[in-house]
Design a protein around this motif. Structure first.
Motif, PDB file in Angstrom:
ATOM      1  N   PRO A  49       0.835  -1.209   0.000  1.00  0.00           N
ATOM      2  CA  PRO A  49       0.000   0.000   0.000  1.00  0.00           C
ATOM      3  C   PRO A  49       0.868   1.258   0.000  1.00  0.00           C
ATOM      4  O   PRO A  49       1.865   1.346   0.721  1.00  0.00           O
ATOM      5  N   GLY A 108      -4.471   1.197  -2.680  1.00  0.00           N
ATOM      6  CA  GLY A 108      -5.338   0.312  -1.918  1.00  0.00           C
ATOM      7  C   GLY A 108      -4.794   0.053  -0.519  1.00  0.00           C
ATOM      8  O   GLY A 108      -3.748   0.578  -0.118  1.00  0.00           O
ATOM      9  N   THR A 109      -5.501  -0.801   0.210  1.00  0.00           N
ATOM     10  CA  THR A 109      -5.133  -1.115   1.596  1.00  0.00           C
ATOM     11  C   THR A 109      -4.408  -2.446   1.734  1.00  0.00           C
ATOM     12  O   THR A 109      -3.940  -2.779   2.821  1.00  0.00           O
ATOM     13  N   GLU A 110      -4.309  -3.207   0.649  1.00  0.00           N
ATOM     14  CA  GLU A 110      -3.670  -4.520   0.671  1.00  0.00           C
ATOM     15  C   GLU A 110      -2.519  -4.562  -0.337  1.00  0.00           C
ATOM     16  O   GLU A 110      -2.563  -3.882  -1.367  1.00  0.00           O
TER      17      GLU A 110
END
Length: 155
Positions: A49, A108-110
Motif C-alpha cells: 500500500p 489500496g489497503t492490501e
C-alpha cells in the motif's frame, strides 16, 4: 490513415507476450503487459500500500511525429485494487526511444501482486499540438476571470 507506433522488444523480453493491443473494436486504449526479465518472471512484483514502482514492459517504441502515447490506468485495477498511475496520464514523447516502463502506485489497503504477463495499463495514441508562447502586457477579461479551483460550482 491511422498512425503506426513501431515497437521493438528489449533483448531480455519475453516475446511470447502480445504487443499492446485493443481489447475491443471500440477501445481507445491498447492494453500493455508486465514483462519481467527472466530472473524475475516467476516472482513478479508486489506493491505494498502506497508503494510506487516502475513495471517493465520489455518494449521500446517509436511514435510518429505529431503524436504522443498517453499511459493511463486500467479502470478495473483502480476500482478493485486501488492500482493507478501517480502521474496519470503519463506522456511518452515522439522522440523518446528508451525502455517503456509503467509507473504504478498502490492506493489500496492490501499488497497487490503483479505477475508476468498481467495487463497493467493502457496506451492511448493522441495527436499533439505544439503552441507558441508570447509575452503580453494584459490578458483579455472573461466571465470566469481569475477564479481557480472550484470556482465554477461545487467541487
Amino acid at each position: 490513415m491511422n498512425p503506426v507506433v513501431r515497437v521493438v522488444w528489449e533483448e531480455w523480453a519475453d516475446r511470447d507476450l502480445p504487443l499492446p493491443a485493443y481489447a475491443t473494436p471500440g477501445a481507445a486504449g491498447a492494453d500493455v503487459r508486465a514483462n519481467f526479465p527472466l530472473a524475475d518472471r516467476d516472482l513478479g512484483m508486489v506493491l505494498a500500500p502506497m508503494q510506487r514502482a516502475i513495471v517493465p514492459t520489455g518494449l521500446r517504441v517509436a511514435i510518429p511525429a505529431g503524436y504522443e502515447v498517453q499511459i493511463r490506468p486500467r479502470s478495473g485495477l483502480a476500482l478493485k485494487h486501488g492500482i493507478s498511475l501517480p502521474n496519470t496520464p503519463g506522456t511518452i514523447d515522439s522522440d523518446y526511444r528508451g525502455p517503456l516502463g509503467v509507473l504504478l502506485i498502490n492506493l489500496g489497503t492490501e499488497p497487490f501482486a503483479i505477475a508476468h504477463g498481467d495487463r497493467i495499463a493502457q496506451l492511448v495514441v493522441a495527436p499533439v499540438v505544439q503552441a507558441g508562447f508570447a509575452a503580453v502586457d494584459v490578458l483579455e477579461d472573461t466571465a470566469r476571470g481569475a477564479g481557480g479551483f472550484g470556482s465554477t460550482g461545487r467541487g
